[in-house]
Design an enzyme around this catalytic site. Structure first.
Site, PDB file in Angstrom:
ATOM      1  N   HIS A 140       0.864  -1.189   0.000  1.00  0.00           N
ATOM      2  CA  HIS A 140       0.000   0.000   0.000  1.00  0.00           C
ATOM      3  C   HIS A 140       0.897   1.235   0.000  1.00  0.00           C
ATOM      4  O   HIS A 140       1.671   1.455   0.934  1.00  0.00           O
ATOM      5  CB  HIS A 140      -0.900  -0.008   1.239  1.00  0.00           C
ATOM      6  CG  HIS A 140      -1.742   1.221   1.369  1.00  0.00           C
ATOM      7  ND1 HIS A 140      -2.695   1.575   0.440  1.00  0.00           N
ATOM      8  CD2 HIS A 140      -1.758   2.203   2.314  1.00  0.00           C
ATOM      9  CE1 HIS A 140      -3.278   2.704   0.811  1.00  0.00           C
ATOM     10  NE2 HIS A 140      -2.720   3.104   1.946  1.00  0.00           N
ATOM     11  N   GLY A 154       2.907   5.027   4.186  1.00  0.00           N
ATOM     12  CA  GLY A 154       2.323   5.715   5.338  1.00  0.00           C
ATOM     13  C   GLY A 154       0.889   5.273   5.529  1.00  0.00           C
ATOM     14  O   GLY A 154       0.283   4.663   4.645  1.00  0.00           O
ATOM     15  N   GLY A 208      -4.710   8.172   4.601  1.00  0.00           N
ATOM     16  CA  GLY A 208      -5.115   9.537   4.933  1.00  0.00           C
ATOM     17  C   GLY A 208      -3.988  10.461   5.320  1.00  0.00           C
ATOM     18  O   GLY A 208      -4.222  11.634   5.618  1.00  0.00           O
ATOM     19  N   GLY A 234      -1.638  11.602   3.394  1.00  0.00           N
ATOM     20  CA  GLY A 234      -1.349  12.579   2.340  1.00  0.00           C
ATOM     21  C   GLY A 234      -0.448  12.069   1.230  1.00  0.00           C
ATOM     22  O   GLY A 234       0.176  12.857   0.519  1.00  0.00           O
ATOM     23  N   LYS A 235      -0.393  10.755   1.047  1.00  0.00           N
ATOM     24  CA  LYS A 235       0.496  10.169   0.013  1.00  0.00           C
ATOM     25  C   LYS A 235       0.073  10.599  -1.397  1.00  0.00           C
ATOM     26  O   LYS A 235       0.891  11.029  -2.200  1.00  0.00           O
ATOM     27  CB  LYS A 235       0.481   8.639   0.124  1.00  0.00           C
ATOM     28  CG  LYS A 235       0.987   8.097   1.445  1.00  0.00           C
ATOM     29  CD  LYS A 235       1.060   6.591   1.451  1.00  0.00           C
ATOM     30  CE  LYS A 235      -0.290   5.910   1.322  1.00  0.00           C
ATOM     31  NZ  LYS A 235      -1.180   6.180   2.464  1.00  0.00           N
ATOM     32  N   ASP A 243      -1.886   4.058  -4.539  1.00  0.00           N
ATOM     33  CA  ASP A 243      -2.675   3.196  -3.642  1.00  0.00           C
ATOM     34  C   ASP A 243      -2.099   1.792  -3.508  1.00  0.00           C
ATOM     35  O   ASP A 243      -1.828   1.331  -2.412  1.00  0.00           O
ATOM     36  CB  ASP A 243      -4.136   3.120  -4.081  1.00  0.00           C
ATOM     37  CG  ASP A 243      -5.005   2.499  -2.999  1.00  0.00           C
ATOM     38  OD1 ASP A 243      -4.913   2.944  -1.847  1.00  0.00           O
ATOM     39  OD2 ASP A 243      -5.748   1.557  -3.304  1.00  0.00           O
ATOM     40  N   ARG A 247      18.109  14.566  12.399  1.00  0.00           N
ATOM     41  CA  ARG A 247      18.257  15.947  11.927  1.00  0.00           C
ATOM     42  C   ARG A 247      19.513  16.144  11.080  1.00  0.00           C
ATOM     43  O   ARG A 247      19.672  17.177  10.442  1.00  0.00           O
ATOM     44  CB  ARG A 247      18.273  16.900  13.122  1.00  0.00           C
ATOM     45  CG  ARG A 247      16.965  16.861  13.902  1.00  0.00           C
ATOM     46  CD  ARG A 247      16.931  17.847  15.038  1.00  0.00           C
ATOM     47  NE  ARG A 247      17.025  19.230  14.593  1.00  0.00           N
ATOM     48  CZ  ARG A 247      16.955  20.283  15.399  1.00  0.00           C
ATOM     49  NH1 ARG A 247      16.786  20.092  16.698  1.00  0.00           N
ATOM     50  NH2 ARG A 247      17.051  21.500  14.920  1.00  0.00           N
TER      51      ARG A 247
END
Length: 311
Positions: free
Chosen positions: A138, A153, A156, A158-159, A177, A243
């Site tokens: 997915h 991810g 929902g 935001g892919k 998808d 970071r």
């Protein structure tokens, strides 16, 4: 269910069917091909009957030198109940004994105009592609500056919206998808879209859009080698995120490990730009330029210089 059958090979290479038509639905279970020289000489102890048998000029000219009894017996032994096909190259004449045995045992006898070595290479490549281990994940697969980036991810996060922004910025969509992945060799994963959702992108609130219709043929690709995984997750204030970029997380798909980066998502972060830059930075690292390592080395030099001055 068999991934590939004898009839698929016939259709792919336009082969001539000479005998054994009943067996064209036989499954092909291995990409290995056999050239049965030793078998024609009479040694069948390790005969790989499950492979496609390839007979070229060498094998057939040797068969001609055998006496009638030996030739008939050995050609008949080539026609086992699990042999997917026997292919004759160079459009050579096929021994009558082989045609008769193949008809009895329902082993397809096929013929091609191509030379043996060339055809063997093409057939092996075709079978390896068809029989490669596969899985489905997915996510979204995008070609960014030549780097295949798999965006994963939770649903929902935001892919698809990120993929749409990347397409608008000139990059190419491979799959949305669901990404079908096949392992072509030890360290190569190739992703593509299921036929049903090829070229389509689902945006919540907007629905399904056809990327090729909206943005043109240059905005899509049928398949792409996957080089990098970008995992989107909702920002967690309690979590420590990398970071500097010195840590390298890995994700294993089938038998191949890929570099994985975790990107925290929160309002105000332009994910498309971040992923685009990550792809460019990945290319730079492969070329030997590592900004994080360079910074660390410079920092170490500054600290060491400060220590020398204190002394």
């Amino acid at each position: 269910m068999a991934k590939v059958r004898t009839k698929d090979v016939i259709e792919k290479f336009g082969l001539e069917l000479l005998s054994g038509e009943e067996g064209i639905n036989r499954p092909i279970v291995t990409s290995d091909i056999s050239r049965p020289g030793l078998e024609l000489a009479g040694y069948f102890d390790y005969f790989p009957a499950e492979r496609i048998q390839l007979l070229g000029k060498t094998e057939l000219s040797f068969a001609e030198k055998l006496n009638d009894e030996e030739r008939e017996a050995r050609l008949e032994m080539l026609c086992s109940d699990i042999t997917p096909a026997i292919i004759i190259t160079r459009e050579l004449e096929v021994p009558e004994e082989l045609l008769e045995a193949a008809e009895r045992e329902a082993v397809p006898i096929l013929r091609t105009k191509q030379k043996t070595t060339r055809f063997s290479s093409l057939l092996t490549n075709f079978l390896e592609s068809k029989l490669a281990p596969t899985t489905a994940i997915h996510g979204v697969l995008v070609d960014i500056y030549g780097v295949g980036v798999l965006i994963t991810g939770k649903s929902g996060v935001g892919k698809s919206e990120t993929a749409l922004e990347l397409v608008k910025r000139g990059h190419r969509l491979v799959a949305d998808d669901c990404v079908e992945i096949r392992q072509e060799d030890e360290d190569t994963l190739v992703g593509s879209a299921p036929e049903l959702i090829e070229h389509l992108l689902e945006i919540r609130g907007l629905g399904i859009i056809n990327v090729m219709t909206l943005f043109g043929a240059g905005a899509i690709r049928r398949f792409k080698k996957i080089s990098l995984v970008m995992d989107l997750e909702i920002w967690d204030a309690q979590k420590q995120y990398d970071r500097l970029g010195l840590e390298e997380e890995k994700m294993k798909i089938i038998d191949t490990e890929l570099i994985k980066m975790t990107i925290p998502v929160r309002p105000g972060r332009n994910l498309a730009v971040i992923i685009e830059v990550a792809a460019m930075n990945f290319r730079l690292k492969r070329m030997g330029v590592n900004a994080a390592e360079q910074f660390t080395n410079r920092l170490t030099d500054v600290i060491e210089d400060g220590d020398h001055e204190d002394r």
